[in-house]
Design a protein around this motif. Sequence first.
Motif, PDB file in Angstrom:
ATOM      1  N   TYR A  82      25.208  34.379  48.230  1.00 26.26           N
ATOM      2  CA  TYR A  82      26.386  33.868  47.519  1.00 26.26           C
ATOM      3  C   TYR A  82      26.879  34.895  46.491  1.00 26.26           C
ATOM      4  N   ALA A  83      25.973  35.472  45.732  1.00 20.96           N
ATOM      5  CA  ALA A  83      26.361  36.493  44.750  1.00 20.96           C
ATOM      6  C   ALA A  83      26.995  37.692  45.456  1.00 20.96           C
ATOM      7  N   ARG A  84      26.402  38.104  46.566  1.00 23.01           N
ATOM      8  CA  ARG A  84      26.959  39.212  47.345  1.00 23.01           C
ATOM      9  C   ARG A  84      28.344  38.860  47.899  1.00 23.01           C
ATOM     10  N   GLN A  85      28.494  37.627  48.353  1.00 18.60           N
ATOM     11  CA  GLN A  85      29.775  37.175  48.876  1.00 18.60           C
ATOM     12  C   GLN A  85      30.846  37.204  47.782  1.00 18.60           C
ATOM     13  N   LEU A  86      30.523  36.718  46.590  1.00 16.12           N
ATOM     14  CA  LEU A  86      31.505  36.725  45.500  1.00 16.12           C
ATOM     15  C   LEU A  86      31.887  38.150  45.122  1.00 16.12           C
ATOM     16  N   LEU A  87      30.923  39.059  45.087  1.00 12.69           N
ATOM     17  CA  LEU A  87      31.234  40.463  44.795  1.00 12.69           C
ATOM     18  C   LEU A  87      32.139  41.061  45.868  1.00 12.69           C
ATOM     19  N   ALA A  88      31.841  40.797  47.122  1.00 11.36           N
ATOM     20  CA  ALA A  88      32.656  41.322  48.226  1.00 11.36           C
ATOM     21  C   ALA A  88      34.069  40.745  48.168  1.00 11.36           C
ATOM     22  N   LEU A  89      34.180  39.468  47.847  1.00  7.63           N
ATOM     23  CA  LEU A  89      35.502  38.852  47.772  1.00  7.63           C
ATOM     24  C   LEU A  89      36.288  39.381  46.574  1.00  7.63           C
ATOM     25  N   GLY A  90      35.599  39.624  45.474  1.00  6.36           N
ATOM     26  CA  GLY A  90      36.267  40.227  44.317  1.00  6.36           C
ATOM     27  C   GLY A  90      36.803  41.610  44.662  1.00  6.36           C
ATOM     28  N   TRP A  91      36.004  42.399  45.379  1.00  6.98           N
ATOM     29  CA  TRP A  91      36.444  43.717  45.819  1.00  6.98           C
ATOM     30  C   TRP A  91      37.624  43.603  46.790  1.00  6.98           C
ATOM     31  N   HIS A  92      37.538  42.641  47.699  1.00  8.05           N
ATOM     32  CA  HIS A  92      38.628  42.428  48.654  1.00  8.05           C
ATOM     33  C   HIS A  92      39.925  42.096  47.917  1.00  8.05           C
ATOM     34  N   ARG A  93      39.840  41.229  46.930  1.00  9.39           N
ATOM     35  CA  ARG A  93      41.034  40.846  46.174  1.00  9.39           C
ATOM     36  C   ARG A  93      41.634  42.053  45.459  1.00  9.39           C
ATOM     37  N   LEU A  94      40.775  42.936  44.930  1.00  9.69           N
ATOM     38  CA  LEU A  94      41.273  44.127  44.237  1.00  9.69           C
ATOM     39  C   LEU A  94      41.916  45.129  45.190  1.00  9.69           C
ATOM     40  N   THR A  95      41.360  45.261  46.370  1.00 10.78           N
ATOM     41  CA  THR A  95      41.824  46.290  47.301  1.00 10.78           C
ATOM     42  C   THR A  95      42.834  45.790  48.332  1.00 10.78           C
ATOM     43  N   HIS A  96      43.010  44.485  48.435  1.00 11.85           N
ATOM     44  CA  HIS A  96      43.954  43.901  49.394  1.00 11.85           C
ATOM     45  C   HIS A  96      44.817  42.847  48.692  1.00 11.85           C
ATOM     46  N   PRO A  97      45.759  43.278  47.886  1.00 14.37           N
ATOM     47  CA  PRO A  97      46.595  42.288  47.194  1.00 14.37           C
ATOM     48  C   PRO A  97      47.359  41.412  48.188  1.00 14.37           C
ATOM     49  N   CYS A  98      47.546  40.182  47.815  1.00 18.25           N
ATOM     50  CA  CYS A  98      48.295  39.246  48.678  1.00 18.25           C
ATOM     51  C   CYS A  98      49.736  39.720  48.806  1.00 18.25           C
ATOM     52  N   ARG A  99      50.304  39.529  49.984  1.00 20.72           N
ATOM     53  CA  ARG A  99      51.651  40.019  50.246  1.00 20.72           C
ATOM     54  C   ARG A  99      52.676  38.921  50.460  1.00 20.72           C
ATOM     55  N   HIS A 100      52.312  37.694  50.204  1.00 16.66           N
ATOM     56  CA  HIS A 100      53.308  36.635  50.400  1.00 16.66           C
ATOM     57  C   HIS A 100      53.905  36.213  49.068  1.00 16.66           C
ATOM     58  N   PRO A 101      55.079  35.584  49.065  1.00 15.27           N
ATOM     59  CA  PRO A 101      55.801  35.270  47.831  1.00 15.27           C
ATOM     60  C   PRO A 101      55.006  34.421  46.845  1.00 15.27           C
ATOM     61  N   ALA A 102      54.129  33.547  47.314  1.00 16.82           N
ATOM     62  CA  ALA A 102      53.389  32.676  46.408  1.00 16.82           C
ATOM     63  C   ALA A 102      52.460  33.475  45.497  1.00 16.82           C
ATOM     64  N   ALA A 103      52.089  34.667  45.926  1.00 18.19           N
ATOM     65  CA  ALA A 103      51.164  35.483  45.137  1.00 18.19           C
ATOM     66  C   ALA A 103      51.905  36.425  44.193  1.00 18.19           C
ATOM     67  N   SER A 104      53.216  36.551  44.337  1.00 18.40           N
ATOM     68  CA  SER A 104      53.990  37.482  43.525  1.00 18.40           C
ATOM     69  C   SER A 104      54.206  36.924  42.127  1.00 18.40           C
ATOM     70  N   PRO A 105      54.129  37.777  41.116  1.00 19.65           N
ATOM     71  CA  PRO A 105      54.417  37.308  39.760  1.00 19.65           C
ATOM     72  C   PRO A 105      55.890  36.931  39.626  1.00 19.65           C
TER      73      PRO A 105
END
Length: 107
Positions: A82-105
């Motif tokens: 679980y800790a490894r999964q959260l770290l991997a997902l945190g890295w994914h979020r940093l390196t793969h920003p969401c590209r749909h309008p709901a994620a845009s500021p």
Amino acid sequence: RLLSRLGCLAAQPLLGVADGTSGFFLTTAAILRGEALHSHGFKVLPEVLVRRCVHRVVEVPYVFTDRVRGQSKLRGRILLWYARQLLALGWHRLTHPCRHPAASPSA
């Protein structure tokens, strides 16, 4: 219970939900299509929320009751996954920003 609460608290900043560890969720088939999910064990919801850029979530509260039969599946190995999964997902979020309008500021 303490470990469960700590797991929820650890995931909240990343997932944006109160309980991303319950294992009970409902979604559309379209959200599950796409790149493979990489969950280990039984924590699929964090993968769905992060890798599919899900930002609109409705949580329905429920109450755990004391276990009547069986034993918890929570073991040291699961905590490490679980800790490894959260770290991997945190890295994914940093390196793969969401590209749909709901994620845009907002402008």
